[in-house]
Design a protein around this motif. Structure first.
Motif, PDB file in Angstrom:
ATOM      1  N   LEU A 210     111.287 -34.439  19.850  1.00 37.78           N
ATOM      2  CA  LEU A 210     112.296 -35.091  19.003  1.00 37.78           C
ATOM      3  C   LEU A 210     111.916 -34.995  17.532  1.00 37.78           C
ATOM      4  O   LEU A 210     112.768 -34.732  16.681  1.00 37.78           O
ATOM      5  N   ARG A 211     110.639 -35.202  17.219  1.00 39.58           N
ATOM      6  CA  ARG A 211     110.203 -35.162  15.822  1.00 39.58           C
ATOM      7  C   ARG A 211     110.512 -33.810  15.196  1.00 39.58           C
ATOM      8  O   ARG A 211     111.058 -33.729  14.089  1.00 39.58           O
ATOM      9  N   GLU A 212     110.191 -32.720  15.890  1.00 43.79           N
ATOM     10  CA  GLU A 212     110.438 -31.390  15.342  1.00 43.79           C
ATOM     11  C   GLU A 212     111.935 -31.076  15.266  1.00 43.79           C
ATOM     12  O   GLU A 212     112.410 -30.471  14.302  1.00 43.79           O
ATOM     13  N   CYS A 213     112.687 -31.519  16.281  1.00 39.58           N
ATOM     14  CA  CYS A 213     114.135 -31.268  16.267  1.00 39.58           C
ATOM     15  C   CYS A 213     114.822 -32.056  15.163  1.00 39.58           C
ATOM     16  O   CYS A 213     115.778 -31.570  14.544  1.00 39.58           O
ATOM     17  N   ARG A 214     114.366 -33.272  14.894  1.00 43.48           N
ATOM     18  CA  ARG A 214     114.948 -34.046  13.792  1.00 43.48           C
ATOM     19  C   ARG A 214     114.722 -33.331  12.454  1.00 43.48           C
ATOM     20  O   ARG A 214     115.618 -33.276  11.613  1.00 43.48           O
ATOM     21  N   ARG A 215     113.537 -32.797  12.270  1.00 41.58           N
ATOM     22  CA  ARG A 215     113.259 -32.050  11.038  1.00 41.58           C
ATOM     23  C   ARG A 215     114.170 -30.838  10.923  1.00 41.58           C
ATOM     24  O   ARG A 215     114.677 -30.530   9.840  1.00 41.58           O
ATOM     25  N   LEU A 216     114.376 -30.144  12.052  1.00 39.64           N
ATOM     26  CA  LEU A 216     115.241 -28.969  12.039  1.00 39.64           C
ATOM     27  C   LEU A 216     116.661 -29.335  11.621  1.00 39.64           C
ATOM     28  O   LEU A 216     117.259 -28.680  10.754  1.00 39.64           O
ATOM     29  N   PHE A 217     117.220 -30.382  12.235  1.00 40.55           N
ATOM     30  CA  PHE A 217     118.587 -30.779  11.890  1.00 40.55           C
ATOM     31  C   PHE A 217     118.669 -31.312  10.463  1.00 40.55           C
ATOM     32  O   PHE A 217     119.660 -31.066   9.757  1.00 40.55           O
ATOM     33  N   ALA A 218     117.663 -32.038  10.016  1.00 38.88           N
ATOM     34  CA  ALA A 218     117.680 -32.555   8.650  1.00 38.88           C
ATOM     35  C   ALA A 218     117.662 -31.421   7.636  1.00 38.88           C
ATOM     36  O   ALA A 218     118.364 -31.458   6.616  1.00 38.88           O
ATOM     37  N   TYR A 220     118.698 -28.303   8.258  1.00 40.09           N
ATOM     38  CA  TYR A 220     120.005 -27.645   8.406  1.00 40.09           C
ATOM     39  C   TYR A 220     121.046 -28.323   7.521  1.00 40.09           C
ATOM     40  O   TYR A 220     121.775 -27.657   6.774  1.00 40.09           O
ATOM     41  N   TRP A 221     121.103 -29.653   7.585  1.00 42.43           N
ATOM     42  CA  TRP A 221     122.127 -30.355   6.812  1.00 42.43           C
ATOM     43  C   TRP A 221     121.847 -30.319   5.311  1.00 42.43           C
ATOM     44  O   TRP A 221     122.778 -30.216   4.509  1.00 42.43           O
ATOM     45  N   LEU A 222     120.579 -30.375   4.927  1.00 40.37           N
ATOM     46  CA  LEU A 222     120.288 -30.280   3.499  1.00 40.37           C
ATOM     47  C   LEU A 222     120.749 -28.936   2.952  1.00 40.37           C
ATOM     48  O   LEU A 222     121.354 -28.869   1.872  1.00 40.37           O
ATOM     49  N   LEU A 223     120.508 -27.863   3.694  1.00 45.10           N
ATOM     50  CA  LEU A 223     120.936 -26.549   3.233  1.00 45.10           C
ATOM     51  C   LEU A 223     122.454 -26.438   3.168  1.00 45.10           C
ATOM     52  O   LEU A 223     122.992 -25.672   2.364  1.00 45.10           O
ATOM     53  N   ARG A 224     123.148 -27.223   3.986  1.00 41.61           N
ATOM     54  CA  ARG A 224     124.612 -27.191   3.966  1.00 41.61           C
ATOM     55  C   ARG A 224     125.205 -28.037   2.844  1.00 41.61           C
ATOM     56  O   ARG A 224     126.280 -27.709   2.333  1.00 41.61           O
ATOM     57  N   VAL A 225     124.560 -29.142   2.481  1.00 39.11           N
ATOM     58  CA  VAL A 225     125.202 -30.085   1.553  1.00 39.11           C
ATOM     59  C   VAL A 225     124.461 -30.231   0.228  1.00 39.11           C
ATOM     60  O   VAL A 225     124.856 -31.040  -0.603  1.00 39.11           O
ATOM     61  N   ARG A 226     123.420 -29.444  -0.013  1.00 36.07           N
ATOM     62  CA  ARG A 226     122.608 -29.684  -1.216  1.00 36.07           C
ATOM     63  C   ARG A 226     123.365 -29.461  -2.507  1.00 36.07           C
ATOM     64  O   ARG A 226     122.943 -29.961  -3.569  1.00 36.07           O
ATOM     65  N   LEU A 239     114.988 -35.707   4.628  1.00 36.29           N
ATOM     66  CA  LEU A 239     114.117 -34.625   5.036  1.00 36.29           C
ATOM     67  C   LEU A 239     112.699 -34.865   4.532  1.00 36.29           C
ATOM     68  O   LEU A 239     111.730 -34.637   5.267  1.00 36.29           O
ATOM     69  N   ALA A 240     112.557 -35.319   3.308  1.00 35.06           N
ATOM     70  CA  ALA A 240     111.224 -35.592   2.766  1.00 35.06           C
ATOM     71  C   ALA A 240     110.482 -36.629   3.598  1.00 35.06           C
ATOM     72  O   ALA A 240     109.283 -36.482   3.868  1.00 35.06           O
ATOM     73  N   SER A 241     111.186 -37.651   4.061  1.00 31.93           N
ATOM     74  CA  SER A 241     110.539 -38.684   4.862  1.00 31.93           C
ATOM     75  C   SER A 241     110.102 -38.126   6.222  1.00 31.93           C
ATOM     76  O   SER A 241     109.064 -38.519   6.766  1.00 31.93           O
ATOM     77  N   LEU A 242     110.861 -37.185   6.768  1.00 35.16           N
ATOM     78  CA  LEU A 242     110.514 -36.606   8.072  1.00 35.16           C
ATOM     79  C   LEU A 242     109.371 -35.611   7.971  1.00 35.16           C
ATOM     80  O   LEU A 242     108.581 -35.466   8.897  1.00 35.16           O
ATOM     81  N   LEU A 243     109.277 -34.921   6.846  1.00 37.89           N
ATOM     82  CA  LEU A 243     108.193 -33.956   6.662  1.00 37.89           C
ATOM     83  C   LEU A 243     106.888 -34.634   6.257  1.00 37.89           C
ATOM     84  O   LEU A 243     105.829 -34.042   6.375  1.00 37.89           O
TER      85      LEU A 243
END
Length: 243
Positions: A210-218, A220-226, A239-243
């Motif tokens: 779950l930890r790695e998948c959450r980072r992946l989705f976070a 993904y969304w940052l690259l879409r909405v940045r 994303l920063a908090s997850l990394l």
């Protein structure tokens, strides 16, 4: 937010017309509705025309309104609905659209277009996602579960007591950690998806995945909405908090 992939006509029933069929959306939705018939989790399938112009699925209309966020008052009901959904036998289903290896490849492709040295967070995130151990963790699923393939919080309908689910055009076989990560990190929930984490029981391997998948989705969304300051700043902080 993602572009609309379908049109919906509401009356005492729901008529869904598909603009996109690149993931076999009409067949996926119809298959999912038939599989979930009688569970009380989803609309009842009424009829379909997968070869129409456009392809169409007709289903019953559920009570309730779409959630705008998860709250302490709705999260337990949402977790119960997800647990029941994930318990539905799914061994004969094809993999969901946007499976882990597919999403990983997409995000890596996007990272390759990010100029290095301009954003420390993206530099760190793109370095993380390039690691072989990360790839091994993400593409190796745990026990299979039925997955909706779409974590949008608006797909959770709340009637004041129960939560039901709609929108199964990307549905298929998945695994618990990946499906939960998609809901928790979906940009539509604006961070409120973390409330689900205290309501879902995970095995140790699922928690690690779950930890790695959450980072992946976070990521993904940052690259879409940045490029959207209102959303991109909050997504960067997540994303920063997850990394």
């Amino acid at each position: 937010m993602p572009r609309a992939t379908h049109d919906v006509e509401l009356s005492d029933i729901v008529v869904k017309r598909y603009r996109a069929v690149d993931h076999d959306q009409p067949r996926r939705e119809w298959r999912a509705l038939r599989l979930l018939r009688g569970t009380g989790l989803a609309p009842a399938p009424l009829r379909t025309d997968p070869h129409g112009t456009p392809p169409t699925v007709v289903m019953s209309r559920l009570p309730g309104t779409s959630l705008e966020a998860f709250t302490p008052g709705t999260v337990e009901a949402a977790a119960r609905a997800l647990a029941a959904l994930h318990a539905v036998p799914c061994g004969a289903l094809p993999a969901r659209a946007g499976a882990p290896a597919v999403l990983l490849a997409q995000v890596r492709e996007w990272c390759a277009t990010v100029p290095p040295g301009h954003d420390a967070l993206l530099d760190a995130a793109c370095a993380w996602i390039a690691r072989p151990d990360v790839e091994a963790a993400i593409v190796r699923p745990t026990a299979p579960v039925f997955g909706t393939g779409d974590g949008n919080v608006a797909n959770f309908l709340w009637d004041g007591a129960s939560v039901r689910l709609v929108d199964f055009e990307y549905a298929g076989r998945s695994d618990l950690a990946y499906e939960l990560a998609e809901v928790v990190e979906h940009v539509s929930a604006d961070g409120t998806g973390v409330l689900l984490l205290d309501a879902v029981a995970l095995s140790r391997p699922e928690a690690a995945r779950l930890r790695e998948c959450r980072r992946l989705f976070a990521l993904y969304w940052l690259l879409r909405v940045r490029d959207r300051p209102d959303v991109g700043t909050r997504q960067a902080a997540r994303l920063a908090s997850l990394l």
